[in-house]
Design a protein around this motif. Structure first.
Motif, short mmCIF file in Angstrom:
data_model
loop_
_atom_site.label_atom_id
_atom_site.label_comp_id
_atom_site.label_asym_id
_atom_site.label_seq_id
_atom_site.Cartn_x
_atom_site.Cartn_y
_atom_site.Cartn_z
N UNK A 121 -6.35 1.01 1.76
CA UNK A 121 -6.85 -0.30 2.21
C UNK A 121 -7.36 -0.21 3.65
N UNK A 122 -6.60 0.46 4.52
CA UNK A 122 -6.99 0.58 5.92
C UNK A 122 -8.26 1.39 6.08
N UNK A 123 -8.34 2.52 5.37
CA UNK A 123 -9.55 3.35 5.46
C UNK A 123 -10.77 2.62 4.93
N UNK B 194 -10.75 -8.56 4.98
CA UNK B 194 -9.96 -8.87 3.79
C UNK B 194 -9.09 -7.71 3.35
N UNK B 195 -9.64 -6.50 3.42
CA UNK B 195 -8.84 -5.33 3.02
C UNK B 195 -7.75 -5.04 4.04
N UNK B 196 -8.03 -5.26 5.33
CA UNK B 196 -6.97 -5.07 6.33
C UNK B 196 -5.87 -6.11 6.14
N UNK B 197 -6.25 -7.33 5.78
CA UNK B 197 -5.24 -8.36 5.52
C UNK B 197 -4.37 -7.99 4.33
N UNK B 198 -4.98 -7.38 3.30
CA UNK B 198 -4.18 -6.95 2.15
C UNK B 198 -3.24 -5.82 2.54
N UNK B 199 -3.70 -4.92 3.40
CA UNK B 199 -2.81 -3.85 3.88
C UNK B 199 -1.60 -4.45 4.60
N UNK C 150 -8.64 8.56 -3.62
CA UNK C 150 -8.47 8.55 -2.16
C UNK C 150 -8.86 9.90 -1.57
N UNK C 151 -8.43 10.98 -2.21
CA UNK C 151 -8.76 12.31 -1.73
C UNK C 151 -10.25 12.59 -1.84
#
Length: 262
Positions: free
Chosen positions: A158-160, A176-181, A125-126
């Motif tokens: 997930x949001x990024x 899809x990734x926003x839904x998982x977040x 992430x970093x």
């Protein structure tokens, strides 16, 4: 978060008892003793890399960032196989505003022989953040994909990732990734952010109607759950439905509802 992770990694497997003693002194706040140990380590070829590394940590602790970075660069040059040294350098460079050099150091860290953090979602992430800030969106996406693969409940990752994928034109993947977040953090801010995710390209007028209907439904659901508090919407939501203007429809009902939500 990154600092606490580095604290664990850098002190988890010191390469000598002398280096371990220096790290312990630094942990206690005894920078004079830690610096004396670092200087002693620098006096021998076999321990010079560890000495420069410890010296860099002490200098960072004292607020001498340029000198700390110089010491860490020397430690990395002396022991390029030490991924943790490279990781600390990457973190310092990125935190100091040199995202491009930080991103390069992150890649050097992952390419080192000894990489105890290869499967750590926070490190990926970093690294993604450094790449994004230096203009390397695709490499940022790659690291974020690894991060969420390792830790699916890493909501910020997930949001990024959703944000970068949407900017890249991959709307369905982004959604899809926003839904998982949202599965892990169904906050009002994230729900509104998901509602305002609109595709830039449409297949048909029917597709436009479906998207607008979905937005209307999501706004209704938010209104039904009121009251709630959105802390600084410009930051927490970080998007606006400007693409509605390209639909060729009357946007006033949706915009009025959005104003009620916010």
């Amino acid at each position: 978060m990154m600092r606490s992770l580095l604290h664990r990694l850098l002190r988890g497997a010191p390469r000598s008892s002398t280096l371990a003693a220096g790290l312990e002194a630094l942990d206690r706040g005894d920078t004079d003793k830690a610096l004396a140990i670092a200087q002693a380590l620098c006096g021998a070829d076999a321990s010079r890399a560890g000495g420069q590394y410890l010296r860099g940590l002490v200098l960072e602790n004292r607020g001498a960032q340029p000198q700390a970075i110089a010491a860490l660069r020397e430690a990395c040059a002396l022991a390029p196989q030490e991924g943790v040294f490279q990781l600390k350098l990457a973190q310092m460079l990125d935190a100091g505003g040199d995202a491009a050099a930080g991103a390069a150091a992150f890649e050097a860290a992952f390419g080192a022989a000894d990489v105890p953090f290869a499967n750590d979602a926070l490190v990926h992430f970093s690294a993604a953040g450094a790449h994004f800030r230096s203009g390397n969106a695709q490499q940022a996406i790659d690291h974020l994909r690894v991060a969420v693969g390792l830790k699916p409940d890493f909501v910020e990752a997930q949001v990024n990732l959703a944000r970068l994928l949407q900017l890249d034109g991959s709307f369905e993947d982004a959604a899809g990734h926003m839904d998982r977040a949202l599965q892990f953090q169904p906050s009002a801010a994230l729900r509104l952010r998901r509602a305002l995710m609109l595709p830039a390209v449409f297949r048909s007028r029917q597709h436009i109607a479906q998207v607008r209907s979905e937005l209307d439904r999501r706004l209704d659901e938010l209104l039904a759950d009121a009251p709630y508090r959105l802390e600084d919407p410009a930051v927490t939501i970080a998007t606006a439905p400007f693409l509605l203007a390209y639909h060729g429809e009357d946007d006033r009902p949706l915009m009025t509802k959005l104003a009620q939500v916010v």
